[in-house]
Design an enzyme around this catalytic site. Structure first.
Site, PDB file in Angstrom:
ATOM      1  N   LYS A   1       0.878  -1.355   0.180  1.00 40.51           N
ATOM      2  CA  LYS A   1      -0.038  -0.001  -0.040  1.00 40.51           C
ATOM      3  C   LYS A   1       0.868   1.100  -0.089  1.00 40.51           C
ATOM      4  CE  LYS A   1      -4.276  -1.329   0.875  1.00 40.51           C
ATOM      5  NZ  LYS A   1      -4.262  -2.841   1.679  1.00 40.51           N
TER       6      LYS A   1
ATOM      7  N   SER B   1       1.099 -10.447  -0.571  1.00 36.72           N
ATOM      8  CA  SER B   1       0.885  -8.726  -0.336  1.00 36.72           C
ATOM      9  C   SER B   1       1.279  -7.988   0.692  1.00 36.72           C
ATOM     10  CB  SER B   1      -0.355  -8.418  -0.542  1.00 36.72           C
ATOM     11  OG  SER B   1      -1.553  -9.170   0.196  1.00 36.72           O
TER      12      SER B   1
HETATM   13  C1  LIG Z   1      -5.237  -3.584   1.260  1.00 37.08           C
HETATM   14  C2  LIG Z   1      -4.476  -5.095   1.037  1.00 37.08           C
HETATM   15  C3  LIG Z   1      -5.044  -6.056   0.066  1.00 37.08           C
HETATM   16  C4  LIG Z   1      -6.194  -5.507  -1.020  1.00 37.08           C
HETATM   17  O1  LIG Z   1      -5.991  -4.490  -1.698  1.00 37.08           O
HETATM   18  P1  LIG Z   1      -7.077  -3.927  -2.412  1.00 37.08           P
HETATM   19  O2  LIG Z   1      -6.183  -2.748  -3.251  1.00 37.08           O
HETATM   20  O3  LIG Z   1      -7.977  -3.287  -1.475  1.00 37.08           O
HETATM   21  O4  LIG Z   1      -7.704  -4.916  -3.425  1.00 37.08           O
HETATM   22  C5  LIG Z   1      -4.210  -7.316   0.026  1.00 37.08           C
HETATM   23  N1  LIG Z   1      -3.338  -7.626   0.829  1.00 37.08           N
HETATM   24  C6  LIG Z   1      -3.018  -6.795   1.960  1.00 37.08           C
HETATM   25  C7  LIG Z   1      -1.884  -7.308   2.533  1.00 37.08           C
HETATM   26  C8  LIG Z   1      -3.534  -5.447   1.967  1.00 37.08           C
HETATM   27  O5  LIG Z   1      -3.165  -4.702   2.921  1.00 37.08           O
END
Ligand SMILES: *Cc1c(COP(=O)(O)O)cnc(C)c1O
Length: 324
Positions: free
Chosen positions: A50, A303
């Site tokens: 993010k 992510s």
């Molecule tokens: C926010 C987030 C997501 C999902 O992202 P979006 O853009 O809202 O679809 C996935 N994994 C993690 C660790 C996140 O912080």
């Protein structure tokens, strides 16, 4: 609207502020006919991708807007990212939270240099305060996903994938509001439309999936899940992400809690990595062959890593903290 060019511009803007994360092989999921590699956003500063979108959105503000500061209502990875990105460019960040947010989260955001405002008893009330600060104090809201600069920033993950692995044919991406998958899909499909982009959410409260089924943004009840970063809606006024996902994402797969847990366990046992539930959702898709579309060269976007350690420990112990 949004194009590959926006993502290249985002990259130029943010590259000195964010980590270019590694793409690493996963031998135990790979075989003679299949290569699996992990894109480790767990190694991004703040522990999640993010920071890319937040940094791009903040650096895209004009000087007078930066002077007035930025605001958001997220207590999770987006809040951390906004606080960090703002501090790095010397802008003031205000993060609005409800009084239900645990003290350790409040402290963590304060430690990043942000102003914390505790308002009301729900995230909705905190969001009302965000709107007030935008209107009355001229702050700029940095939304978590449905914003062109945020999507372009997250799309830099896709650019890096294309550069690091020219033979890539499948990308697995966790989905909540869809900023990450929209950006990644725009990046990779602009270069090669045949690359499959597959989204993954949890069965419990998958707002994007429900919205795709209905063809318009819908709300779903929020339930506790191991993939807490995937909770929340896509916004009833969704402007960008639903349309991009409709157009470019090949499939969305929903997981049960025990599948998310098995992904977290796998990454710890095989790679010694602590990954939050949202970050581990690609693993069971490969392990259990949950899609017909999986190709020979599969990138799994891991992510984020920000998980409550007690919860993580209980997952390693084979428990499902929120039930099956
Ligand atoms: C926010 C987030 C997501 C999902 O992202 P979006 O853009 O809202 O679809 C996935 N994994 C993690 C660790 C996140 O912080």
């Amino acid at each position: 609207m949004l194009s590959l060019q926006n993502i290249y511009h985002a990259r130029n803007r943010i590259q000195s502020h964010v980590v270019r994360t590694p793409l690493v092989a996963c031998p135990s999921l790979s075989s003679k006919n299949r290569q699996v590699r992990f894109k480790l956003e767990t190694t991004q500063d703040t522990g999640a991708f993010k920071l890319r979108g937040a940094t791009n959105a903040i650096l895209s503000l004009d000087p007078s807007a930066l002077e007035a500061g930025v605001v958001c209502a997220s207590t999770g990875n987006h809040g951390r990212a906004v606080a960090t990105a703002a501090a790095r460019v010397g802008a003031k960040a205000t993060i609005c939270m409800s009084n239900l947010v645990p003290q350790n989260k409040v402290q963590a955001i304060k430690a990043l240099g942000a102003d914390v405002r505790i308002i009301g008893k729900s995230q909705d009330e905190a969001q009302v305060e965000v709107r007030r600060l935008v209107k009355e104090e001229g702050m700029s809201e940095i939304p978590p996903f449905d914003h062109a600069d945020v999507i372009a920033g997250q799309g830099t993950v896709g650019l890096e994938l294309m550069e690091d692995w020219s033979d890539i044919d499948t990308v697995l991406v966790p989905v909540s509001g869809g900023g990450l998958i929209a950006g990644v899909a725009l990046a990779v499909k602009s270069v090669n439309f045949n690359i499959k982009v597959i989204g993954i959410s949890m069965e419990r409260g998958a707002a994007m999936d429900a919205s795709l089924q209905r063809g318009r943004p819908v709300e779903v009840p929020e339930e506790p899940s191991l993939a807490d970063s995937l909770g929340g809606g896509i916004g009833l006024q969704n402007e960008y992400t639903l349309g991009v996902v409709q157009e470019l994402v090949d499939e969305v797969i929903l997981l049960k809690e025990e599948q998310i847990a098995s992904g977290m366990q796998f990454l710890y046992r095989e790679h010694g990595m602590v990954v939050e539930g949202a970050g581990a959702v690609g693993i069971p898709v490969v392990q259990e062959n949950l899609s017909q579309r999986l190709g020979e060269n599969i990138a799994v976007v891991v992510s984020g890593r920000n998980v409550d350690l007690k919860m993580f420990q209980s997952v390693l112990d084979g428990e499902l903290p929120f039930g099956a």
